[in-house]
Design a protein around this motif. Structure first.
Motif, PDB file in Angstrom:
ATOM      1  N   VAL A 117       1.409   6.827  -6.978  1.00  0.00           N
ATOM      2  CA  VAL A 117       2.691   6.312  -6.499  1.00  0.00           C
ATOM      3  C   VAL A 117       3.091   5.145  -7.388  1.00  0.00           C
ATOM      4  O   VAL A 117       2.311   4.204  -7.567  1.00  0.00           O
ATOM      5  CB  VAL A 117       2.591   5.844  -5.033  1.00  0.00           C
ATOM      6  CG1 VAL A 117       3.918   5.252  -4.573  1.00  0.00           C
ATOM      7  CG2 VAL A 117       2.193   7.009  -4.135  1.00  0.00           C
ATOM      8  N   SER A 118       4.290   5.166  -7.953  1.00  0.00           N
ATOM      9  CA  SER A 118       4.706   4.127  -8.882  1.00  0.00           C
ATOM     10  C   SER A 118       4.970   2.822  -8.143  1.00  0.00           C
ATOM     11  O   SER A 118       5.173   2.790  -6.932  1.00  0.00           O
ATOM     12  CB  SER A 118       5.970   4.546  -9.632  1.00  0.00           C
ATOM     13  OG  SER A 118       7.105   4.479  -8.783  1.00  0.00           O
ATOM     14  N   GLY A 131       7.923   2.806  -6.079  1.00  0.00           N
ATOM     15  CA  GLY A 131       7.938   3.684  -4.912  1.00  0.00           C
ATOM     16  C   GLY A 131       8.394   5.096  -5.206  1.00  0.00           C
ATOM     17  O   GLY A 131       8.594   5.904  -4.298  1.00  0.00           O
ATOM     18  N   GLY A 170       0.774  -1.223   0.000  1.00  0.00           N
ATOM     19  CA  GLY A 170       0.000   0.000   0.000  1.00  0.00           C
ATOM     20  C   GLY A 170       0.811   1.280   0.000  1.00  0.00           C
ATOM     21  O   GLY A 170       1.983   1.322  -0.354  1.00  0.00           O
ATOM     22  N   THR A 171       0.151   2.345   0.415  1.00  0.00           N
ATOM     23  CA  THR A 171       0.724   3.673   0.500  1.00  0.00           C
ATOM     24  C   THR A 171       0.065   4.393   1.668  1.00  0.00           C
ATOM     25  O   THR A 171      -1.085   4.104   2.020  1.00  0.00           O
ATOM     26  CB  THR A 171       0.481   4.470  -0.798  1.00  0.00           C
ATOM     27  OG1 THR A 171       0.780   5.856  -0.584  1.00  0.00           O
ATOM     28  CG2 THR A 171      -0.973   4.378  -1.253  1.00  0.00           C
ATOM     29  N   HIS A 196      -2.383  -2.074  -3.927  1.00  0.00           N
ATOM     30  CA  HIS A 196      -1.911  -1.707  -5.265  1.00  0.00           C
ATOM     31  C   HIS A 196      -2.861  -0.698  -5.906  1.00  0.00           C
ATOM     32  O   HIS A 196      -2.417   0.256  -6.565  1.00  0.00           O
ATOM     33  CB  HIS A 196      -1.783  -2.961  -6.123  1.00  0.00           C
ATOM     34  CG  HIS A 196      -1.132  -2.732  -7.446  1.00  0.00           C
ATOM     35  ND1 HIS A 196       0.048  -2.032  -7.601  1.00  0.00           N
ATOM     36  CD2 HIS A 196      -1.518  -3.096  -8.708  1.00  0.00           C
ATOM     37  CE1 HIS A 196       0.377  -1.989  -8.877  1.00  0.00           C
ATOM     38  NE2 HIS A 196      -0.559  -2.627  -9.567  1.00  0.00           N
ATOM     39  N   GLY A 232       3.313  10.916  -4.579  1.00  0.00           N
ATOM     40  CA  GLY A 232       1.899  10.679  -4.791  1.00  0.00           C
ATOM     41  C   GLY A 232       1.062  11.876  -4.370  1.00  0.00           C
ATOM     42  O   GLY A 232       1.564  12.978  -4.195  1.00  0.00           O
ATOM     43  N   SER A 268      -3.290   7.036  -6.104  1.00  0.00           N
ATOM     44  CA  SER A 268      -2.540   8.162  -5.544  1.00  0.00           C
ATOM     45  C   SER A 268      -1.344   8.574  -6.398  1.00  0.00           C
ATOM     46  O   SER A 268      -0.629   9.516  -6.041  1.00  0.00           O
ATOM     47  CB  SER A 268      -2.058   7.827  -4.131  1.00  0.00           C
ATOM     48  OG  SER A 268      -1.164   6.728  -4.152  1.00  0.00           O
ATOM     49  N   ARG A 327      -2.102   2.647  -4.539  1.00  0.00           N
ATOM     50  CA  ARG A 327      -0.916   3.236  -5.149  1.00  0.00           C
ATOM     51  C   ARG A 327      -1.243   3.819  -6.520  1.00  0.00           C
ATOM     52  O   ARG A 327      -0.809   4.917  -6.870  1.00  0.00           O
ATOM     53  CB  ARG A 327       0.195   2.182  -5.266  1.00  0.00           C
ATOM     54  CG  ARG A 327       0.720   1.700  -3.925  1.00  0.00           C
ATOM     55  CD  ARG A 327       1.721   0.571  -4.099  1.00  0.00           C
ATOM     56  NE  ARG A 327       2.972   1.049  -4.670  1.00  0.00           N
ATOM     57  CZ  ARG A 327       3.997   1.508  -3.957  1.00  0.00           C
ATOM     58  NH1 ARG A 327       3.907   1.540  -2.639  1.00  0.00           N
ATOM     59  NH2 ARG A 327       5.090   1.913  -4.547  1.00  0.00           N
TER      60      ARG A 327
END
Length: 278
Positions: free
Chosen positions: A249-250, A253, A199-200, A241, A257, A247, A244
């Protein structure tokens, strides 16, 4: 301390598939949700949306009033009914957006019927207190404070180590426990623990747990013969995922994001699934 298995992209791929020529809406998985309330109708919408977006072929929502109206307004393909009795589903999701303190006797009776039935049940928020002693295959999804209350209810000794604590509670309940957090931990009834780190930090926002419930329901309904804890890990990875993706976010990482809301995560689920099955 129990050994911890780290869950990855390739592990998740085993629980997702492209529908074939012989599939229909039932073979793809039927999810039932008894979630949301007049106070929190959005929880019902988010869980239903996520179940559809995660690949369920048929979604049934059980509820009335504002929650049912909101579900139909957002997802008119959903079958809505006022009671769960007689509904044939592959997995249930209960408790999201509900409060045990305001639960009626009829609501509790119906929830207990589901918790003692044959289909797996994802148990969240306002239904967690009903889990002890239930006979259905369960996946409990508490956040930290809910987990602490569950430990108190069970009389389980406090433990600063999250891995040991989640393994102990899962063993005491004879169920799968998914402890939400920056690192999600999933323990099965035998004490085996899986760690998911897909996640993020942007997922720390209201409603993303309701989305996770819908993803869990879809994957459980679509993988009836698989190990429950592994299906739960796949759902947690897929949810992370999607967060990510939503947001910005690749996968590597890179980049900070940007803020998201829970519906963004549900809407990113098809892209997340495409990444896995490509």
């Amino acid at each position: 301390m129990p050994d911890v298995r780290h869950w990855r992209h390739d592990d998740t791929a085993r629980f997702l598939r492209v529908p074939g020529a012989d599939d229909d809406k039932y073979s793809r998985g039927v999810v039932g949700l008894r979630t949301g309330s007049s106070a929190y109708p959005g929880a019902a919408v988010l869980g239903v949306e996520a179940a559809w977006r995660a690949g369920a072929g048929f979604v049934r929502y059980v509820g009335e009033g504002r929650a049912a109206d909101a579900v139909i307004a957002r997802r008119p393909e959903t079958v809505v009914s006022s009671h769960a009795a007689g509904a044939r589903v592959g997995a249930w999701v209960i408790g999201s957006g509900t409060d045990a303190a305001s639960r009626s006797r009829d609501e509790e009776r119906e929830l207990r019927d589901l918790l003692d039935g044959p289909a797996p049940v994802v148990v969240d928020a306002g239904a967690l207190d009903l889990a002890p002693g239930s006979r259905a295959p369960l996946v409990l999804t508490p956040h930290r404070r809910e987990f602490e209350r569950l430990q108190d209810q069970l009389g389980s000794a406090a433990d600063d180590d999250r891995v040991s604590a989640v393994a102990r509670v899962a063993a005491e309940l004879g169920a799968t426990v998914l402890l939400k957090g920056a690192q999600t931990l999933i323990a099965d009834a035998d004490g085996a623990v899986i760690r998911v780190e897909a996640g993020t930090g942007w997922l720390a926002t209201a409603g993303t747990g309701d989305v996770l419930g819908g993803v869990l329901g879809a994957l459980l309904a679509g993988n009836a013969d698989a190990a429950t804890a592994e299906v739960a890990a796949a759902a947690a990875w897929l949810h992370g995922h999607a967060g990510r993706i939503a947001s910005g976010v690749s996968a590597q990482g890179g980049g900070p994001g940007h803020p998201i809301v829970a519906l963004d995560v549900a809407e990113a689920l098809p892209r997340a699934i495409a990444d896995v099955i490509a």
